[in-house]
Design an enzyme around this catalytic site. Structure first.
Site, PDB file in Angstrom:
ATOM      1  N   THR A   3      10.733  34.831 121.051  1.00  0.00           N
ATOM      2  CA  THR A   3       9.527  35.369 120.432  1.00  0.00           C
ATOM      3  C   THR A   3       9.225  36.806 120.850  1.00  0.00           C
ATOM      4  O   THR A   3       9.740  37.304 121.846  1.00  0.00           O
ATOM      5  CB  THR A   3       8.303  34.500 120.788  1.00  0.00           C
ATOM      6  OG1 THR A   3       8.055  34.582 122.184  1.00  0.00           O
ATOM      7  CG2 THR A   3       8.515  33.054 120.382  1.00  0.00           C
ATOM      8  N   ASP A   4       8.343  37.414 120.088  1.00  0.00           N
ATOM      9  CA  ASP A   4       7.814  38.732 120.454  1.00  0.00           C
ATOM     10  C   ASP A   4       6.596  38.528 121.359  1.00  0.00           C
ATOM     11  O   ASP A   4       6.276  37.391 121.734  1.00  0.00           O
ATOM     12  CB  ASP A   4       7.484  39.560 119.201  1.00  0.00           C
ATOM     13  CG  ASP A   4       6.414  38.927 118.318  1.00  0.00           C
ATOM     14  OD1 ASP A   4       5.677  38.016 118.785  1.00  0.00           O
ATOM     15  OD2 ASP A   4       6.300  39.341 117.158  1.00  0.00           O
ATOM     16  N   ALA A   5       5.917  39.590 121.688  1.00  0.00           N
ATOM     17  CA  ALA A   5       4.778  39.515 122.606  1.00  0.00           C
ATOM     18  C   ALA A   5       3.642  38.645 122.068  1.00  0.00           C
ATOM     19  O   ALA A   5       2.833  38.131 122.840  1.00  0.00           O
ATOM     20  CB  ALA A   5       4.258  40.922 122.908  1.00  0.00           C
ATOM     21  N   VAL A  47       5.424  34.947 118.276  1.00  0.00           N
ATOM     22  CA  VAL A  47       6.031  34.691 116.966  1.00  0.00           C
ATOM     23  C   VAL A  47       7.529  34.957 117.072  1.00  0.00           C
ATOM     24  O   VAL A  47       7.950  35.922 117.717  1.00  0.00           O
ATOM     25  CB  VAL A  47       5.395  35.601 115.885  1.00  0.00           C
ATOM     26  CG1 VAL A  47       6.091  35.449 114.554  1.00  0.00           C
ATOM     27  CG2 VAL A  47       3.910  35.297 115.748  1.00  0.00           C
TER      28      VAL A  47
END
Length: 137
Positions: free
Chosen positions: A13-15, A18
Site C-alpha cells: 500500500t501507499d501511505a 490503498v
C-alpha cells in the site's frame, strides 16, 4: 477459471493504506504463476523440461475500485486465447463480490536459454489449448 486468494499487506500500500497501482500487476503475475503450477507446469519445470519461459508482451488493465490494507482478494485467471507462441489471459481481482480490476494479458513464449520467441511444445500446447475458454481477439 482458476482463482488464487491473497491478502493486502502494508508493503502493498501507499501511505493512505490503498494498494499502490503497480502492486496489482504483482498480484496478477503471482496468480498466473500459480495457475501454471496448478496445471503441473511451474516456472522451473517449464524451463528445465521445455526450455521455455513466458514473458508479458502486452497488458490492458482497468482499475475500477481500490483495494485497501488487510483486504482479502481473489485473483482469477482464465485462458481466452492459445496460439502457437503466445497466450491471452483474462484476469480479475475481486474483494468479495466486488470487481476491483480486470485485465487482459498477452504473454509470449520464449526460449529460456536465449529469450527468443519460440513455439510452445506440442504436448504443452495441446494441454493449454484444452483450457481455452474462447477465441482471442
Amino acid at each position: 477459471m482458476f482463482s488464487w486468494p491473497t491478502r493486502v499487506y502494508w508493503e502493498d500500500t501507499d501511505a493512505g493504506g490503498v494498494v499502490y497501482h503497480a502492486q496489482y500487476l504483482a498480484f496478477l503475475e503471482r496468480a498466473r504463476t500459480e495457475w501454471m503450477r496448478a496445471l503441473g507446469h511451474g516456472q522451473e519445470t517449464l524451463r528445465a523440461e521445455h526450455d521455455l519461459v513466458f514473458a508479458v508482451r502486452a497488458m490492458r488493465v482497468d482499475f475500477r475500485a481500490p483495494a485497501r490494507l488487510d483486504d482479502v482478494l481473489d485473483v482469477s485467471v482464465s485462458l481466452s486465447g492459445c496460439r502457437r507462441a503466445s497466450l491471452v489471459l483474462d484476469q480479475a481481482i475481486r474483494r468479495g463480490g466486488s470487481l476491483l480490476l480486470d485485465a487482459q494479458v498477452r504473454v509470449a513464449a520464449l526460449g529460456a536459454a536465449d529469450f527468443r520467441p519460440r513455439a510452445i511444445p506440442d504436448a504443452l500446447y495441446a494441454e493449454l489449448k484444452s483450457h481455452e475458454t474462447k477465441i482471442a481477439e
